[in-house]
Write an enzyme that holds these catalytic residues in place. Structure first.
Site, PDB file in Angstrom:
ATOM      1  N   LEU A  65      47.116  34.502  32.482  1.00 38.41           N
ATOM      2  CA  LEU A  65      46.756  34.615  31.077  1.00 38.41           C
ATOM      3  C   LEU A  65      47.808  33.986  30.156  1.00 38.41           C
ATOM      4  O   LEU A  65      47.659  34.034  28.937  1.00 38.41           O
ATOM      5  CB  LEU A  65      46.524  36.082  30.708  1.00 38.41           C
ATOM      6  CG  LEU A  65      45.339  36.740  31.431  1.00 38.41           C
ATOM      7  CD1 LEU A  65      45.182  38.188  30.991  1.00 38.41           C
ATOM      8  CD2 LEU A  65      44.046  35.969  31.200  1.00 38.41           C
ATOM      9  N   ASP A 307      42.125  32.497  40.653  1.00 35.47           N
ATOM     10  CA  ASP A 307      43.406  31.839  40.362  1.00 35.47           C
ATOM     11  C   ASP A 307      43.278  31.017  39.081  1.00 35.47           C
ATOM     12  O   ASP A 307      43.733  29.877  38.994  1.00 35.47           O
ATOM     13  CB  ASP A 307      43.849  30.968  41.533  1.00 35.47           C
ATOM     14  CG  ASP A 307      45.317  30.531  41.423  1.00 35.47           C
ATOM     15  OD1 ASP A 307      46.022  30.976  40.489  1.00 35.47           O
ATOM     16  OD2 ASP A 307      45.757  29.731  42.276  1.00 35.47           O
TER      17      ASP A 307
END
Length: 426
Positions: A65, A307
């Site tokens: 993130l 991922d």
């Protein structure tokens, strides 16, 4: 521990829809009623569902993130909005940020931000080593008490076997999963893609599969010796799968995940020189891909993980060998796998749904999303018959470095309910 915005649950109804919960053996047409965020009723109905399926929402155990440090690429709000569009009710964020999530102070700050910004519940992994430098362990017990969902130096391997052994021992007290990026840097150094015929033809430095499988074997051996569990991140090679299967048969408590791109593509795709096809570990051979599909089907690999690795346009719009590793995946994972694996008959739909939902939740000790009366509503509604085109302009993510740009897929997410709240509606 998972963190997200507070708020009351919604009251909703999904009428006359095919409901599939593979863990509970449900596959029938029902009306599902939600009252204040909880599944209140499952009512049998008659008639076709029109291609719509309601299933337990997905859990992604491996996302980046980019917060703190690179909010220009992704932040908690944009990343969790992307997750909601992809059908996810929870995601786990990796700690290779700036600063690294290696202290209770950094972790606590992220948790507070998530409570204000996250659209779906998000958990945070903390680093195994301070600064992810591989020299000194973090305060794993303190981090676990502060809410760390697990520990990983993802992006880097735990290169020192002595440090990994101490981490396994210490983790017996911390009680959180240890998630390992398996790469031997001395073998992968200078590699831009899988070492093989395609890399030789293109003239790119090769990243051999043994760079992964050698570290997988070492990490599994240490886990066996210490009699401790571990989780292997984004496996890509047949030899890695074989080592995992042997270890599991020998009693090692090891789990693993695989990404959509490794299940759908091979190194042949790199001939396009598209920098969005550059990832770590790299796309490998068709033999490797088939081994991954087989392992996902038989449960050796228990989870699909995207991922999700956002990068700015400027970083990726360079020659292949200069581009950073990483691709996005939250908004396309289910559709890509349905299109490439389920429709061709390579993987049953029920298996895919389980590996994207209950499988990853189980690895990290979270409650499995489930469809039963009294359960918190964590649901995804999708249309298996509706084709849709992957368009960068429609992404909720801040970044568009997807390997699927321009592709037409089937299996479009229509609505997502996370923690009892409707967080996405097409």
């Amino acid at each position: 521990m998972l963190f997200s915005k507070n708020g009351r649950g919604d009251t909703l109804a999904f009428e006359n829809v095919r409901v599939v919960d593979p863990v509970r053996g449900i596959d029938e047409t029902l009306t599902v009623r939600i009252a204040e965020g909880t599944i209140a009723a499952l009512e049998p109905t008659a008639g076709p569902s029109g291609g719509r399926i309601l299933a337990p929402a997905f859990v992604d155990p491996h996302v980046h993130l980019r917060t703190p440090g690179r909010e220009d690429e992704e932040d908690l709000a944009s990343g969790t909005r992307a997750a909601a569009r992809g059908g996810y009710c929870a995601v786990l964020a990796m700690p290779n940020t700036d600063p690294v999530v290696d202290s209770a102070a950094v972790l606590g700050s992220l948790a507070e931000r998530a409570k204000a910004e996250a659209e779906v519940p998000v958990g945070f992994l903390a680093a195994v080593s301070r600064g992810q430098e591989g020299a000194q362990l973090t305060e794993m017990v303190e981090l676990a008490e502060a809410g760390a969902a697990g520990f990983s130096d993802d992006g880097r391997p735990v290169a020192s076997p002595g440090l990994l052994r101490r981490a396994l021992q210490y983790n017996a007290v911390a009680g959180r999963p240890l998630a390992l990026h398996c790469e031997e840097p001395a073998l992968s150094h200078g590699g831009h893609m899988h070492e093989g015929a395609v890399s030789a033809e293109l003239g790119f430095g090769g990243y051999p599969s043994v760079a992964e499988s050698a570290m997988v074997a070492r990490d599994l051996a240490l886990a066996a010796y210490e009699e401790r569990p571990l989780h292997l991140l984004h496996l890509s090679a047949r030899e890695s799968v074989e080592a995992l299967r042997r270890a599991q048969a020998g009693g090692v408590r090891a789990s693993a995940e695989v990404t959509p791109h490794h299940l759908c593509l091979t190194d042949e795709a790199v001939r396009t020189l598209d920098p969005n096809l550059k990832m770590n570990p790299p796309l490998r051979s068709e033999d490797d891909r088939q081994a991954l599909i087989e392992a996902l089907a038989d449960g050796t690999i228990a989870a699909v993980a995207t991922d999700h690795a956002p990068h700015s346009r400027e970083e990726k719009e360079v020659p292949f060998e200069e581009a950073p590793f990483g691709v996005t995946g939250l908004e396309t994972a289910f559709a890509a796998l349905f299109t490439h694996l389920v429709e061709p008959g390579l993987l049953p739909l029920a298996t895919l749904l389980e590996r994207m939902s209950a499988g990853p939740a189980r690895i990290y000790g979270f409650a499995e999303p489930r469809i039963e009366v009294g359960a918190a509503a964590n649901l995804v509604l999708f249309d298996l018959e509706q084709p849709w085109r992957v368009d960068a302009g429609a992404f909720r993510s801040r970044s568009a470095n997807s390997w699927l740009l321009g592709a037409t897929l089937r299996g479009r997410v229509l609505q997502t309910v996370a923690a009892g709240k409707l967080v996405y509606s097409a």
